[in-house]
Design a protein around this motif. Sequence first.
Motif, PDB file in Angstrom:
ATOM      1  N   SER A 153      36.941  42.968  37.554  1.00 37.59           N
ATOM      2  CA  SER A 153      37.104  44.407  37.349  1.00 37.59           C
ATOM      3  C   SER A 153      35.812  45.028  36.822  1.00 37.59           C
ATOM      4  O   SER A 153      35.377  46.078  37.290  1.00 37.59           O
ATOM      5  CB  SER A 153      38.245  44.644  36.365  1.00 37.59           C
ATOM      6  N   LEU A 154      35.200  44.345  35.846  1.00 37.84           N
ATOM      7  CA  LEU A 154      33.957  44.876  35.272  1.00 37.84           C
ATOM      8  C   LEU A 154      32.849  44.866  36.325  1.00 37.84           C
ATOM      9  O   LEU A 154      32.061  45.807  36.425  1.00 37.84           O
ATOM     10  CB  LEU A 154      33.540  44.046  34.054  1.00 37.84           C
ATOM     11  N   ALA A 155      32.828  43.794  37.146  1.00 36.47           N
ATOM     12  CA  ALA A 155      31.794  43.687  38.187  1.00 36.47           C
ATOM     13  C   ALA A 155      31.985  44.740  39.272  1.00 36.47           C
ATOM     14  O   ALA A 155      31.020  45.193  39.880  1.00 36.47           O
ATOM     15  CB  ALA A 155      31.820  42.290  38.801  1.00 36.47           C
ATOM     16  N   GLY A 156      33.236  45.134  39.497  1.00 37.45           N
ATOM     17  CA  GLY A 156      33.509  46.094  40.582  1.00 37.45           C
ATOM     18  C   GLY A 156      33.606  47.525  40.118  1.00 37.45           C
ATOM     19  O   GLY A 156      34.131  48.378  40.837  1.00 37.45           O
ATOM     20  N   ALA A 157      33.117  47.807  38.905  1.00 35.61           N
ATOM     21  CA  ALA A 157      33.265  49.157  38.334  1.00 35.61           C
ATOM     22  C   ALA A 157      32.655  50.226  39.227  1.00 35.61           C
ATOM     23  O   ALA A 157      33.113  51.370  39.231  1.00 35.61           O
ATOM     24  CB  ALA A 157      32.639  49.202  36.948  1.00 35.61           C
ATOM     25  N   HIS A 158      31.633  49.871  39.985  1.00 37.39           N
ATOM     26  CA  HIS A 158      30.984  50.871  40.844  1.00 37.39           C
ATOM     27  C   HIS A 158      31.318  50.655  42.315  1.00 37.39           C
ATOM     28  O   HIS A 158      30.651  51.188  43.190  1.00 37.39           O
ATOM     29  CB  HIS A 158      29.465  50.840  40.619  1.00 37.39           C
ATOM     30  N   GLY A 159      32.323  49.857  42.583  1.00 40.45           N
ATOM     31  CA  GLY A 159      32.739  49.618  43.971  1.00 40.45           C
ATOM     32  C   GLY A 159      33.627  50.737  44.488  1.00 40.45           C
ATOM     33  O   GLY A 159      33.825  51.758  43.824  1.00 40.45           O
ATOM     34  N   ASN A 160      34.164  50.496  45.690  1.00 46.21           N
ATOM     35  CA  ASN A 160      34.979  51.523  46.351  1.00 46.21           C
ATOM     36  C   ASN A 160      36.160  51.969  45.500  1.00 46.21           C
ATOM     37  O   ASN A 160      36.497  53.137  45.441  1.00 46.21           O
ATOM     38  CB  ASN A 160      35.524  50.983  47.675  1.00 46.21           C
ATOM     39  N   ARG A 161      36.798  51.008  44.868  1.00 47.18           N
ATOM     40  CA  ARG A 161      38.017  51.323  44.114  1.00 47.18           C
ATOM     41  C   ARG A 161      37.755  51.438  42.618  1.00 47.18           C
ATOM     42  O   ARG A 161      38.684  51.468  41.817  1.00 47.18           O
ATOM     43  CB  ARG A 161      39.088  50.260  44.367  1.00 47.18           C
ATOM     44  N   GLY A 162      36.507  51.486  42.232  1.00 50.46           N
ATOM     45  CA  GLY A 162      36.166  51.664  40.820  1.00 50.46           C
ATOM     46  C   GLY A 162      36.636  50.515  39.946  1.00 50.46           C
ATOM     47  O   GLY A 162      36.868  50.702  38.746  1.00 50.46           O
ATOM     48  N   GLY A 163      36.790  49.315  40.536  1.00 50.67           N
ATOM     49  CA  GLY A 163      37.176  48.134  39.753  1.00 50.67           C
ATOM     50  C   GLY A 163      38.657  48.078  39.426  1.00 50.67           C
ATOM     51  O   GLY A 163      39.090  47.221  38.663  1.00 50.67           O
TER      52      GLY A 163
END
Lengths: 325, 285
Positions: A153-163
Amino acid sequence: MISDGEVASDVRAAASARSRELRRRRRRQVTLAALLATIAVLLAGALAADGVRAQIDARLRAAGAGANSGLVSVESEQLSLLRAITFTTGVSAALSAHSSRQLDRLVTPLQVNSGVPMVDVVLPDGTVVLAVRSKGAPSPVATRRGLQALRRSLAGAHGNRGGRFTEVVTLQGAPTLLTIGPVVVGHKPVGAVLVMTPLADVLARLATEVGAVLTSYSPEGLPLATTARGTPPPLVPITASQLFNNGKVIIRETPGDTREAVGRLMVDHEAETLLGVAEPDDSLVTELLVDLCGLIGLVLAAALLAGALLLKARRQAGEDDGASE
Amino acid sequence: MRPSSRPALLGSAALALALSLALTTEAAAGSSRAVIHPSAALSRVVLNYEAPLTLPDGAPVELAPLEKAVIAAATTDFAYLRYESQDDLGGFEPAPIGRLIATVGGRAVGKGPASAQLPLIGKAGKGTTVFGLIPSSPTSTIPARTPTTTVPKTVPTTTAPPAPLHIKMTNSHNAAPLITAVNMAPGDTASDTVVIANAGTVPFTVTLQATSSNSPLASLLQLTISVVGGSQLYTGPLSASGVRIARLGVGQSIELDVALHLRKRAGNEFQNQKVSMDLSWTGQG
């Protein structure tokens, strides 16, 4: 020379023999008819039971689809609470400051308002800063360190779904539906929010909606959580693995005269566990009822036939007596 | 120690032993209990629309304002949760869709395009009003395909020899790798677009064949092909054959989004593993 008396005796003997042969033939016909009728009744019972089973199977498949659809609603509610917490003004600042009191003031009303039983607010290293629980929910823990979902979740904070995502994880030995999302200050995640419901309680809610007993099985076929009173038998590991990977549904008979459809439980468009949907199998009762009604009908028909034949025989005997007089 | 206190001491010891045995047994039972049952406290839904919400200490609930970014996040989440394919139902089948009807005094009222999946039947007004569901035939729910035979073919009227027919398909990436994804984390998706065009003289149907190298990682990757801004054409394992993509007329093209998704359940044992995949596009007239 043959006397008239001898001729009459021969004629009577021949008539008696013919009559015996006729009776024997009629008995054979009646036996054959009774046999065929019994087989027909049993076949009708079996067909009726098959029909009932087919209806149950169709209901189970529809209930499984309904349970998966219902799970999206639960997921949506958890995501809604997660967004409400992570985007509430002041939460990120309170988490950055590790202020449990401030978080409590901001987060607890949201949790109370949502009906989701468990919320944890954690630092990036997993330390729990605030844990809010509904009455009856599993107890809080001090840390969520080592939770893979937290790292992702922390790693994907800036991904499509905001983590933000949802998955089934095992927490304190119990499968739990976890929705997680990061709390970001600027571009830096300062922690995460975990919104959770024990999977057994999710299943209980879905079971009420679809009107069937629901069980979650691990990909290896072991029961994880269930709304059944007892513990359902595990699935054969090979079958479970095939079901998990191929996305097919099987129907099996389980103890206690129930039928269970087993498919996949989908979370975030992915299979998380296997889902068993069970209902009582009353096809045997139907089969017995049809058999019983059919056999009673047969007995009645036989009795009527026998009565009619007896009546006819008596009438014939009366006519014969009248003729001889 | 006084003699009179000995029986009391023995009694206490026996009680402690019994208690510890009971606790041990309970702990053992708890540890062996693998299946979790619902909690009555959490499963029971209690609706209360009248009493104001209160905190556990009895104080009234006050909610802080939300940041504006929540709108975009909510939109993204709702789009993601949207039903994509029957695979979202875990292999189970939805109940057949039927047409809703309502009759009053034997006359049909409110019969219209509304449809439902619930096996609904009900009566009101001592049986004068009946509402229910007429099951539709399964074929009626399948959208009709666009007829392909309505386009009139031009019959050649000249005696000139017909032009040679040939199929020529181009793809925007040619032989270059479509997707190169390195250091994918579980749950990650890598995607790119490819344009398939009909540069020949006859229409053809494009099919896809996907083959992957033999790697355990392949089982954790999911391939999804969809039309850019349109419908999903394929989602499933990396190996697939005969996937119908589209029928392309002469000069037509289609832009496809090709995505690879690493499932979230991929563990550490899949670190530093590689997998390669070939996508073959075939055009058949």
